[in-house]
Each structure stands twice: as structure tokens, then as C-alpha cells.
Design a protein around this motif. Structure first.
Motif, PDB file in Angstrom:
ATOM      1  N   LEU A 221       0.847  -1.201   0.000  1.00 23.33           N
ATOM      2  CA  LEU A 221       0.000   0.000   0.000  1.00 23.33           C
ATOM      3  C   LEU A 221       0.883   1.251   0.000  1.00 23.33           C
ATOM      4  CD1 LEU A 221      -2.810  -0.880   2.574  1.00 23.33           C
ATOM      5  CD2 LEU A 221      -2.952  -0.901   0.087  1.00 23.33           C
ATOM      6  N   PRO A 222       0.486   2.282  -0.728  1.00 21.15           N
ATOM      7  CA  PRO A 222       1.299   3.513  -0.769  1.00 21.15           C
ATOM      8  C   PRO A 222       1.193   4.303   0.533  1.00 21.15           C
ATOM      9  CG  PRO A 222      -0.740   3.823  -1.990  1.00 21.15           C
ATOM     10  CD  PRO A 222      -0.700   2.367  -1.606  1.00 21.15           C
ATOM     11  N   VAL A 223       2.271   4.963   0.902  1.00 21.82           N
ATOM     12  CA  VAL A 223       2.246   5.888   2.034  1.00 21.82           C
ATOM     13  C   VAL A 223       1.437   7.106   1.619  1.00 21.82           C
ATOM     14  CG1 VAL A 223       3.644   7.406   3.485  1.00 21.82           C
ATOM     15  CG2 VAL A 223       4.426   5.081   2.981  1.00 21.82           C
ATOM     16  N   ARG A 224       0.415   7.447   2.399  1.00 19.45           N
ATOM     17  CA  ARG A 224      -0.532   8.494   2.011  1.00 19.45           C
ATOM     18  C   ARG A 224      -0.335   9.797   2.794  1.00 19.45           C
ATOM     19  NH1 ARG A 224      -5.082   6.665  -0.788  1.00 19.45           N
ATOM     20  NH2 ARG A 224      -5.055   4.437  -1.243  1.00 19.45           N
ATOM     21  N   ARG A 225       0.648   9.864   3.645  1.00 16.87           N
ATOM     22  CA  ARG A 225       0.821  11.052   4.491  1.00 16.87           C
ATOM     23  C   ARG A 225       1.930  11.956   3.960  1.00 16.87           C
ATOM     24  NH1 ARG A 225      -3.761  11.086   7.605  1.00 16.87           N
ATOM     25  NH2 ARG A 225      -4.082   9.049   8.597  1.00 16.87           N
ATOM     26  N   ASN A 226       1.883  13.224   4.392  1.00 20.54           N
ATOM     27  CA  ASN A 226       2.908  14.183   3.996  1.00 20.54           C
ATOM     28  C   ASN A 226       3.420  14.929   5.225  1.00 20.54           C
ATOM     29  OD1 ASN A 226       0.883  16.027   4.646  1.00 20.54           O
ATOM     30  ND2 ASN A 226       0.279  16.318   2.511  1.00 20.54           N
ATOM     31  N   GLU A 227       4.291  15.901   5.002  1.00 26.80           N
ATOM     32  CA  GLU A 227       4.906  16.612   6.112  1.00 26.80           C
ATOM     33  C   GLU A 227       3.884  17.359   6.957  1.00 26.80           C
ATOM     34  OE1 GLU A 227       8.115  17.690   8.508  1.00 26.80           O
ATOM     35  OE2 GLU A 227       8.063  16.287   6.815  1.00 26.80           O
ATOM     36  N   ALA A 228       2.889  17.946   6.301  1.00 33.26           N
ATOM     37  CA  ALA A 228       1.853  18.668   7.048  1.00 33.26           C
ATOM     38  C   ALA A 228       1.087  17.714   7.959  1.00 33.26           C
ATOM     39  CB  ALA A 228       0.892  19.359   6.076  1.00 33.26           C
TER      40      ALA A 228
END
Length: 350
Positions: A221-228
Motif C-alpha cells: 500500500l502507498p504511504v498516504r501522508r505528507n509533512e503537514a
């Protein structure tokens, strides 16, 4: 005890409200934290007060606390000890260590890559507690092989590490990572029943090492989070736990797999939920969240199985019905007519 939970600043004693909820977390984990204070010559009274844990409750055999109390005392202890490892490792992990690990894996393309990076970096901070991602066929595991005996801290070490990385894994992919089971390298404690709340699936004690197990497909599964999102995570006042995630992005696939591989063991929601280590109510709710229904999935899988058997084998209709998961031939014929407009016999002879 997820990453966010362990990093949430505790409320001050003056403003704290009753930390209610079901008391399901073993007090034994708190007693281990107290040992960490004692090893430093420090007093845990303030942290215990913030978590509304009295000295009498602390000493009571078999006592439990709420999840909120556990989050509060964990956060307070980490700050006061300046050790996010809570005394479990040979050297303290200064405040911010786990946030640094989480950020270092944030740019990973998939969960598998993120977890491998996290485990590798954790080994640099606490080499005596190496974690690794291992895959055996369709099952992935996060394995903890302690290189030294942590003594009375063994339970807190294994439970907190595995709960943390499990919670972070779920956060990375914005999906509940359903566990297939967990194991621990110590005898079943008096409060062993509480492990069913901390970890999904069967629990095994006296194992060679600690580990959690889950479907290997989660790793892709792709990582869906970002720095924010990471900044928000580390500042949240409320704890992030695995059970906060209703969405399971692999649930539909997992249901189809079980229905196809074990049709005779999944006649109804109760049987299927048991095979997936969840409850029927949770199963229906999560499928609804994914825009699916159990009956529709059953129809799709059964129709595919039945069609293949009718066209590619000479099995009698009764055996085809059984292999497709039906309890009797009559109900199979009725369902097949509803799917195709033909009886199984007519469909086969076309």
C-alpha cells in the motif's frame, strides 16, 4: 500507545478532567514505568497524579487503567525522564526520537519500505532491541529479537514497541492494518486476557521472540501522508490508536480471499468474521465504509467458483454447490438462476 499517543503532552493536574473509559490496559505496564523512575532516582508521583492513578491502585494486583490514563502517564514519564523508551533500553531515547524516526520514513513509496526504514533506524538508536520486517508467503511480520534480557521491563518493551509501530503503520497508509496474531517471549501474565484488546488475532506466549503478523499485501500500500500531516500528528492532543481506523483498505480483498479459499468455513458473517479476527458488526461496518456488502461479495465469489467448476470439471451439481460454499443443492440452483437466468445444468450444456 501509538506514536501520537506517546508524544501527546499530558494535561496539567489543575485542568485535567476525569480520564474515563473502559479500564482495559494492565497496570503492570505502569509499574514498569515506575521502575524506570526508580532506576534514575526520580519520583513518579507527578506523572501518576496527572494520570489519576493512586498509590493504592498502582499496587493492586490485576488492576487496569483506561487507554487515556495510559496515554497521559506515558507522555508525562517520557518528558520527565527525557526518555521515549521509558527505561526499556540501555540508553535513553531523548524526547523527539520517535518523531525523528517517523519523519525519516515519511517519503517512502510504500508501507513496506517505510517499515523497513523505521526498523533500521530504530536499531541505530537501540541496538539491543532490533526490529525487522519479515515475509513468509502471504504473511508479513514485524519481529523484535531482543539482544539482552530487559528483566522486569520485558513486557513494557515488547508491548510498547509493537503497538507503536503498528499504530504508525496504520497512520502511514490511512488504513487499519488488521493483525493475524501476535507473540511474546515470556510466560502468559496474569492479565493475559487484556492482550486481546491491545492486539488483534490469536496471542501466543513463551515464543522465541516477539512479533506481530499481518497480511503481506499491506506492505504494497502507498504511504498516504505528507509533512503537514506529520506535523499535525505530533501535535494532536488526542491519542492516535490502531482502533481509530475504521477503514481497512485491504478488507474487500481479504474477504474475497477467504470466501474463495475456505467457502465451507464462511457460510455466514459470524464464521467469516472469526476467520478475519474481527466481529460481525465490525466486518459489516468496515465493508460499508469501503462501499461493499458481504452478500454482494459472497455472490461474486460464489458465482465465479461455480462457473469455473461447471465449465472446467465434470463434478455433479451437488458437489459444485458444496465447493462454492452452499449448504445444499437447492439453494445453489436458486442462486445460480438469479445470477445467470439459467439452471446450473442448462448453463453447463450450452
Amino acid at each position: 500507545m501509538s506514536q501520537a499517543a506517546l508524544r501527546s503532552p499530558p494535561p496539567s493536574p489543575d485542568t485535567a478532567r476525569p480520564l474515563g473509559g473502559p479500564a482495559l490496559t494492565p497496570m503492570a505496564l505502569v509499574r514498569a514505568m515506575v521502575l524506570a523512575y526508580q532506576a534514575r532516582g526520580m519520583d513518579p508521583a507527578s506523572a501518576l497524579q496527572q494520570a489519576q492513578i493512586t498509590p493504592a491502585q498502582l499496587k493492586k494486583p490485576g488492576a487496569s487503567i483506561t487507554a487515556t490514563q495510559m496515554e497521559v502517564i506515558s507522555g508525562a514519564a517520557m518528558r520527565e525522564l527525557d526518555d521515549e523508551g521509558l527505561g526499556c533500553f540501555a540508553r535513553p531515547l531523548p524526547w523527539g526520537s520517535y518523531g525523528m524516526l517517523a519523519r525519516a520514513s515519511l517519503t517512502s513509496p510504500t508501507l513496506g519500505v517505510a517499515l523497513k526504514r523505521w526498523c533500521r533506524h530504530h536499531g541505530l538508536l537501540a541496538p539491543e532491541a532490533p526490529l525487522a520486517v519479515e515475509v513468509d508467503g502471504e504473511v508479513a511480520s514485524i519481529v523484535l529479537r531482543l539482544q539482552r534480557d530487559p528483566g522486569p521491563m520485558a513486557e513494557l518493551c515488547a508491548v510498547s514497541l509493537l503497538r507503536n509501530i503498528h499504530g504508525l503503520a496504520s497512520w502511514y497508509v490511512d488504513s487499519r492494518v488488521a493483525l493475524l496474531g501476535a507473540q511474546f517471549p515470556y510466560a502468559a501474565p496474569r492479565h493475559a486476557g487484556a492482550y486481546g484488546v491491545l492486539f488483534d488475532g490469536p496471542i501466543r506466549f513463551d515464543a522465541e521472540h516477539a512479533a506481530i503478523h499481518f497480511d503481506a499485501r499491506y506492505l504494497s500500500l502507498p504511504v498516504r501522508r505528507n509533512e503537514a500531516a506529520m506535523n499535525q500528528l505530533l501535535q494532536r492532543a488526542l491519542p492516535l490508536t490502531v482502533r481509530s481506523y475504521r477503514r481497512d483498505r485491504l478488507l474487500v480483498q481479504r474477504v474475497r480471499q477467504v470466501l474463495a479459499s475456505r467457502p465451507q468455513d464462511a457460510h455466514n458473517a459470524n464464521e467469516l468474521a472469526a476467520l478475519l479476527n474481527t466481529s460481525p458488526r465490525t466486518l459489516h461496518r468496515q465493508l460499508k465504509d469501503e462501499g461493499a456488502s458481504l452478500q454482494r461479495l459472497k455472490d461474486e465469489v460464489r458465482q465465479q467458483l461455480a462457473t469455473e467448476l461447471l465449465l472446467r470439471s465434470h463434478k455433479p451439481i451437488k458437489q459444485v454447490a458444496e465447493a462454492a460454499g452452499f449448504q445444499n443443492e437447492k439453494s445453489f440452483i436458486r442462486a445460480f438462476k438469479g445470477w445467470t437466468g439459467h439452471s446450473p445444468g442448462d448453463f453447463r450444456s450450452q
